[in-house]
Design an enzyme around this catalytic site. Structure first.
Site, mmCIF file in Angstrom:
data_model
loop_
_atom_site.group_PDB
_atom_site.id
_atom_site.type_symbol
_atom_site.label_atom_id
_atom_site.label_comp_id
_atom_site.label_asym_id
_atom_site.label_seq_id
_atom_site.Cartn_x
_atom_site.Cartn_y
_atom_site.Cartn_z
ATOM 1 N N CYS A 1 7.328 8.966 10.326
ATOM 2 C CA CYS A 1 7.177 8.111 11.504
ATOM 3 C C CYS A 1 7.179 8.938 12.796
ATOM 4 C CB CYS A 1 8.305 7.088 11.555
ATOM 5 S SG CYS A 1 8.164 5.957 12.964
ATOM 6 N N CYS B 1 5.122 2.776 12.176
ATOM 7 C CA CYS B 1 4.685 3.391 10.912
ATOM 8 C C CYS B 1 4.482 2.380 9.793
ATOM 9 C CB CYS B 1 5.665 4.478 10.481
ATOM 10 S SG CYS B 1 7.310 3.858 10.011
ATOM 11 N N CYS C 1 9.652 -0.806 10.905
ATOM 12 C CA CYS C 1 9.190 -0.198 12.155
ATOM 13 C C CYS C 1 7.769 -0.674 12.460
ATOM 14 C CB CYS C 1 9.215 1.322 12.033
ATOM 15 S SG CYS C 1 8.425 2.211 13.401
ATOM 16 N N CYS D 1 12.162 3.219 8.752
ATOM 17 C CA CYS D 1 10.894 3.934 8.970
ATOM 18 C C CYS D 1 10.519 4.790 7.768
ATOM 19 C CB CYS D 1 11.003 4.861 10.192
ATOM 20 S SG CYS D 1 11.455 4.058 11.730
#
Length: 365
Positions: free
Chosen positions: A54, A84, A81, A50
């Site tokens: 995030c 994000c 992810c 991430c």
């Protein structure tokens, strides 16, 4: 500077703040957007990596690994992810969170509370509020209020009573509507219910070098300036905008406004379009339109520059929407706004007209 995660290292000043793992973990805990583009973090228990900002729930420290770039994280076997999008460049890392929140607000029967939205999104209320305001220049509650006002207008336009329209828009009572949002409609709900009935709008149209121009005004000032190919089409557009207002041709001997608009159109450097306005819009739109009026003939500004000038540097898309909804061509010179690379973006009255306007303003007297 390109802050995308694959664009290379960030500035040396920023790097110094996130060198140690302790500093990087603190950035993750704080969801610090300033660390985006400097490193990514991966969670070994989920196999996901991430951005530091995030909105996902924070992992346990012992499950976290840090990488200098998303490419390194993927080489180590981690996947991006879905919230994000750390392997995507350009878009603000919180854009999808905000888009989700907007859909959630629009679908709700009554405006959801900030803490409930944040809990559903898996982030803190303060983070959601901050990202939402950074991207759209308004808070989630203000966004919800704008949607409700639009619903009131829609129901009134379909013939609903004032009470029915207020209730269908999600207000618990009429008093809550009048206390919070009624004043921002620009006219009373009863006036909206009558489609502008009771308003008197005088208009005049004339041929010009760009086809035809129509200028309409209330007793307060200019409410519309349209460009088009025929006076009939422009009058239809005016009546569609004010369906039940009393629209009357202006007395030729009093057509001062259209004379000034025509003079500005043909000689923009010599004749300013400093006319009084009576245009209705949201508070954000009004800020954008006022900034546009400060751009002198012969100069241009980008959408991002306008966003910075009004104090909302992340609201570039919202600025573009405000330009597109401008009801007063020339007087509010949205044709002077261009893309960051200098090319022409969309123009409500046609790109060819925009090009010709800018060419004319660039000519020396």
């Amino acid at each position: 500077m390109d802050r995308s995660l694959g664009a290379g290292v960030a500035g040396e000043g920023k790097m110094k703040g996130f060198v140690s793992e302790e500093a990087r973990w603190r950035a993750v805990l704080d969801r610090d957007g300033a660390a985006d583009g400097i490193f990514v973090y991966a969670v070994v228990t989920t196999g996901v990596y991430c951005r530091p900002s995030c909105p996902s729930r924070r992992p346990r420290r012992e499950n976290v690994r840090f990488f200098e770039s998303y490419q390194e994280a993927e080489k180590a076997g981690f996947r991006a992810c879905a919230k994000c999008r750390p392997n995507r460049s350009g878009a603000h890392p919180g854009a999808e969170l905000v888009e989700w929140a907007c859909r959630r607000i629009a679908q709700a029967e009554s405006p959801p509370k900030l803490k409930d939205l944040a809990e559903e999104a898996g982030c803190s209320p303060s983070h959601l509020q901050r990202i939402f305001k950074k991207i759209l220049a308004i808070t989630p509650s203000r966004y919800a209020a704008q949607l409700r006002r639009q619903k009131v207008q829609t129901h009134l336009g379909r013939g609903a009573s004032v009470t029915e329209a207020i209730h269908e828009a999600g207000y618990g009572s009429g008093s809550r509507f009048y206390e919070r949002d009624g004043k921002e409609l620009g006219m009373s709900p009863k006036q909206y219910a009558r489609g502008g009935k009771g308003m008197e709008i005088r208009f005049a149209s004339a041929p010009c070098s760009l086809g035809w121009v129509l200028v309409a005004a209330t007793d307060r000032g200019v409410c519309a300036v349209f460009l088009g190919d025929s006076p009939e089409a422009l009058e239809r557009e005016l009546r569609e905008r004010f369906p039940r207002a009393r629209t009357l041709p202006e007395d030729p001997h009093r057509a001062v406004f259209i004379e000034k608009v025509l003079a500005h159109l043909e000689a923009p450097h010599r004749t300013p379009a400093d006319l009084p306005l009576d245009v209705r819009g949201t508070a954000f739109q009004q800020r954008v339109w006022e900034a546009l009026r400060r751009i002198p003939p012969g100069e241009t500004a980008t959408y991002s520059e306008i966003a910075r000038r009004i104090g909302s540097p992340s609201a570039v898309r919202a600025v573009a929407r405000a330009c597109a909804s401008n009801p007063a061509a020339l007087v509010i010179p949205c044709h002077r706004v261009v893309r960051s690379d200098g090319t022409l973006a969309g123009y409500r009255w046609g790109l060819e007209r925009k090009r010709r306007l800018l060419e004319r303003e660039g000519l020396e007297d």
